[in-house]
Design a protein around this motif. Structure first.
Motif, short mmCIF file in Angstrom:
data_model
loop_
_atom_site.label_atom_id
_atom_site.label_comp_id
_atom_site.label_asym_id
_atom_site.label_seq_id
_atom_site.Cartn_x
_atom_site.Cartn_y
_atom_site.Cartn_z
N VAL A 1 0.83 -1.21 0.00
CA VAL A 1 0.00 0.00 0.00
C VAL A 1 0.86 1.26 0.00
O VAL A 1 0.49 2.28 -0.58
CB VAL A 1 -0.97 -0.02 1.20
CG1 VAL A 1 -1.65 1.32 1.38
CG2 VAL A 1 -1.99 -1.12 1.02
N ALA A 37 -6.44 -3.29 -1.90
CA ALA A 37 -5.75 -2.42 -2.86
C ALA A 37 -5.21 -3.23 -4.02
O ALA A 37 -5.10 -2.73 -5.15
CB ALA A 37 -4.62 -1.67 -2.16
N PRO A 44 -3.89 -6.64 1.93
CA PRO A 44 -4.19 -5.63 0.90
C PRO A 44 -3.48 -5.84 -0.43
O PRO A 44 -3.84 -5.19 -1.41
CB PRO A 44 -3.72 -4.32 1.56
CG PRO A 44 -3.85 -4.58 3.02
CD PRO A 44 -3.45 -6.01 3.19
N GLN A 100 -9.19 5.21 -3.66
CA GLN A 100 -10.08 4.95 -2.53
C GLN A 100 -11.42 5.66 -2.73
O GLN A 100 -12.49 5.08 -2.51
CB GLN A 100 -9.43 5.43 -1.23
CG GLN A 100 -10.28 5.24 0.01
CD GLN A 100 -9.87 4.05 0.83
OE1 GLN A 100 -8.77 3.56 0.68
NE2 GLN A 100 -10.74 3.59 1.69
N GLY A 121 -9.37 -1.08 0.19
CA GLY A 121 -7.96 -0.73 0.09
C GLY A 121 -7.09 -1.39 1.13
O GLY A 121 -6.36 -2.35 0.85
N PHE A 126 -1.31 2.57 -3.78
CA PHE A 126 -2.72 2.88 -3.61
C PHE A 126 -2.88 4.35 -3.29
O PHE A 126 -2.28 4.86 -2.35
CB PHE A 126 -3.33 2.02 -2.49
CG PHE A 126 -4.83 2.00 -2.49
CD1 PHE A 126 -5.53 1.54 -3.59
CD2 PHE A 126 -5.54 2.44 -1.38
CE1 PHE A 126 -6.92 1.51 -3.59
CE2 PHE A 126 -6.93 2.42 -1.37
CZ PHE A 126 -7.61 1.95 -2.48
#
Length: 678
Positions: free
Chosen positions: A369, A489, A472, A378, A422, A373
């Motif tokens: 992440v 994510a 994630p 998001q 995410g 991301f």
């Protein structure tokens, strides 16, 4: 046009640079020889399938796999940087996962360690004097994640998800499926032969007896376990696997093993003496068979079986002789691989798995992440989920076969559904974990022991509805048992989701995934749970019968497909996934219509309407080419249907598809009597 290897490269660049892929749809690759109304999957993907070779180190190649490889490459580079620059290890999770990754990449250290990491477990098995030692040995193995032949784990009580409870269930077979021990088919015979060789190689490499007589006894023992093992399709019935008992009741129903000693040893900690007053027994018949075998099976056979489970559990992390045996059986025989994947990918999979839930999975997610991301992703994903939930709400309200009182409960459940998007807002601190950058197999056992300890702590706590159980970085999504839906994510990347792409592409990609996960809470299994995820029948009898009739039609439809001649899809095993596809796609399509009304962007792009681009995007998501051995294994053991039929079945039952491509009655992609579940 560009094949999937270029999609992977484009996705990798997108992840690293925050840009979108070269093009949202592979338009130049569509077949000029196939009508979209005849076979939409072949129209979109046929030329790609024809020209694509599955690499020697892959069981399958396709959109999911391309993104997974891209994510793994990003993770591999980031982990290598963490290892080389300790100053970047700024959190407990980053420190632990850096040590774990370093240990997996150091193959010289793996060879030097030899069997040292698993020696204490093997020694404990060798020290057994009688069957009376079994409860303690089984518990010791269970505490490091080795379910042999019983697995124990802590999770919310499915009839009261506000509290956690210990569940024990069947496990411990070496063949892919219980039926492989009995069937007289060529594949079953091949697997049994390969498994015997695998067992012989692992045991003899560790210095244990692996004579024909030893292996005969092992196979006879596992066949007894397989005989008592509940088939996969039956495991989907939540009532069948919900059998609450006290410890004395378990000892009465499954006599012959000191279950009280096993449970006490399994659940003891520094904070609690061990033992449980109440537990859930998923398969009582299996527990009775294990207890019966405890007394009548020679100790030497038990020791052979348990040694094999220990070696099998760690084989891919042990020296080359063990890792090669593991690859030959699991990679070559079961899935048809020719060569292993690149080492860093292998290590990432061995640390985090492919579905989430591994002890260090969230630490890998923390690495991912930080690189891949964005807040914009998001925001867009949150909007998508809201649109798809709204479309599902309308579907429920407009159902003609469901009574008002059932609709009220269905709408309550939908409203209470919790999305996780995410990544979590905080990361685990891994208190008490200490991994060694020179001990790969040992780290697996340390991480498993830490994870078991965390689970035992949960026995004294209420359920935590904020906890993430999916890493994630995973290219997947999940409908969790607490009436939640999780979209990591890892899947919120091209070609599934691109914050810069037009709505039609996103709703056909990740929008369909969202619809699929929402419907899982309303599929044949999920519909039996209420708004807090507890097993609670909220259906009227007539509504339940109406639903079952529709589900039976889904079973029949998918069982009419033969991905390999003579091997149809198992309609019962795959029913939940198939219902979620059959209903998830129309819901995502409805959500797109709402989005188009909101934005007014209904113009054609590259000659295709938004509705057409929705279906084109979805067909490209399921693009794949799979080795026959892997496809056979999927058809026998996997609850998911092959990708092609995740396109053909839902779309051919959608009048919206026929309208989008001007298909007529009688065309293969137009069902004479469309199935509509929701």
């Amino acid at each position: 046009m560009f094949p999937l290897r270029l999609i992977a490269a484009a996705a990798a660049s997108a992840l690293a640079l925050g840009t979108s892929p070269v093009q949202a749809l592979d338009i130049a690759s569509y077949s000029p020889d196939v009508s979209p109304c005849a076979d939409f999957y072949d129209y979109v993907n046929g030329p790609w399938v024809a020209r694509t070779e599955v690499p020697a180190d892959r069981t399958r190649i396709g959109s999911f796999d391309a993104l997974r490889v891209a994510n793994d490459r990003l993770l591999g580079d980031a982990l290598a940087e963490l290892v080389s620059k300790p100053e970047l290890q700024k959190s407990p999770g980053l420190k632990q996962v850096a040590a774990y990754f370093a240990s997996g990449m150091d193959q010289a250290a793996i060879e030097a360690q030899g069997l040292k990491p698993v020696k204490p477990l093997l020694d404990r098995i060798s020290s057994m004097k009688s069957a009376e030692d079994l409860p303690f040995v089984l518990a010791q193995l269970g505490r490091v994640g080795i379910a042999a032949p019983v697995g124990g784990y802590v999770r919310p009580d499915v009839k009261n998800t506000r509290v956690n409870v210990l569940t024990v269930g069947q496990s411990g077979l070496g063949l892919p499926d219980r039926d492989d021990y009995f069937k007289d088919t060529d594949i079953a015979k091949k697997l049994r032969t390969a498994y015997r060789l695998y067992a012989q190689r692992l045991l003899s490499s560790a210095g244990f007896a692996a004579t024909p007589e030893t292996l005969d006894a092992l196979m006879a023992f596992e066949t007894q376990l397989a005989d008592a093992t509940t088939p996969r399709a039956q495991l989907r019935d939540p009532l069948k696997v919900y059998n609450p008992m006290t410890t004395p009741e378990l000892m009465t129903k499954a006599p012959g093993l000191a279950w009280d000693a096993y449970l006490k040893a399994l659940t003891r900690s520094d904070q609690r003496p061990g033992g449980v007053e109440r537990l859930i027994v998923a398969q009582p018949e299996f527990m009775a068979r294990v207890a019966q075998l405890a007394g009548k099976t020679p100790l030497a056979t038990w020791q052979t079986y348990l040694r094999l489970r220990v070696l099998e559990n760690s084989a891919a992390r042990l020296p080359k002789a063990f890792a090669d045996a593991d690859f030959d059986y699991r990679g070559k025989t079961i899935t048809g691989l020719e060569t292993p994947a690149p080492r860093n990918e292998e290590v990432i999979q061995l640390i985090g798995g492919r579905t989430g839930g591994a002890p260090l999975g969230l630490a890998l997610g923390e690495v991912f992440v930080g690189k891949a991301f964005s807040p914009e992703a998001q925001r867009r994903a949150t909007l998508l989920i809201g649109d798809v939930k709204a479309a599902m709400k309308t579907r429920i309200q407009n159902l003609t076969w469901m009574k008002p009182e059932t609709k009220v409960k269905a709408l309550e459940k939908l409203e209470a559904m919790q999305p996780k998007i995410g990544a979590p807002t905080t990361w685990p601190t891994y208190d008490g974990m200490a991994l060694d950058p020179k001990d790969f197999a040992g780290n697996q056992l340390r991480a498993a022991a830490w994870f078991h300890g965390e689970q035992i702590k949960d026995l004294d706590r209420p359920s935590d509805r904020t906890r993430w159980t999916m890493s994630p970085y995973i290219v997947n999504a999940q409908a969790g048992g607490l009436n939640e839906i999780t979209f990591p994510a890892g899947i919120l990347q091209p070609p599934f989701f691109d914050a810069k792409a037009d709505d039609a592409v996103n709703y056909g990609g990740i929008g369909m995934v969202i619809g699929h996960e929402i419907v899982h809470h309303f599929d044949d299994r999920g519909r039996q749970f209420d708004s807090i995820g507890s097993l609670n029948d909220w259906w009227t009898a007539s509504d339940a019968e109406n639903y079952k009739a529709r589900a039976d039609r889904v079973v029949a439809l998918y069982e009419s497909y033969e991905p390999i001649k003579g091997t149809p899809i198992n309609g019962r095993l795959t029913l939940g996934e198939n219902i979620s596809d059959m209903a998830g796609m129309p819901i995502a399509f409805d959500a797109l219509q709402n989005a188009l009304r909101r934005t007014g962007k209904t113009e054609k792009i590259d000659g295709f309407t938004p509705e057409q681009r929705f279906f084109l995007s979805n067909a490209m998501v399921w693009r794949n080419k799979t080795r026959e051995a892997a496809l056979l294994n999927q058809l026998r053991t996997d609850p998911h249907s092959p990708g092609k039929f995740r396109v053909l079945a839902p779309m051919s039952n959608m009048p919206e598809f026929a309208k989008a491509f001007s298909c007529k009655s009688g065309d293969a992609m137009v069902a004479a009597d469309p199935i509509k579940v929701w």
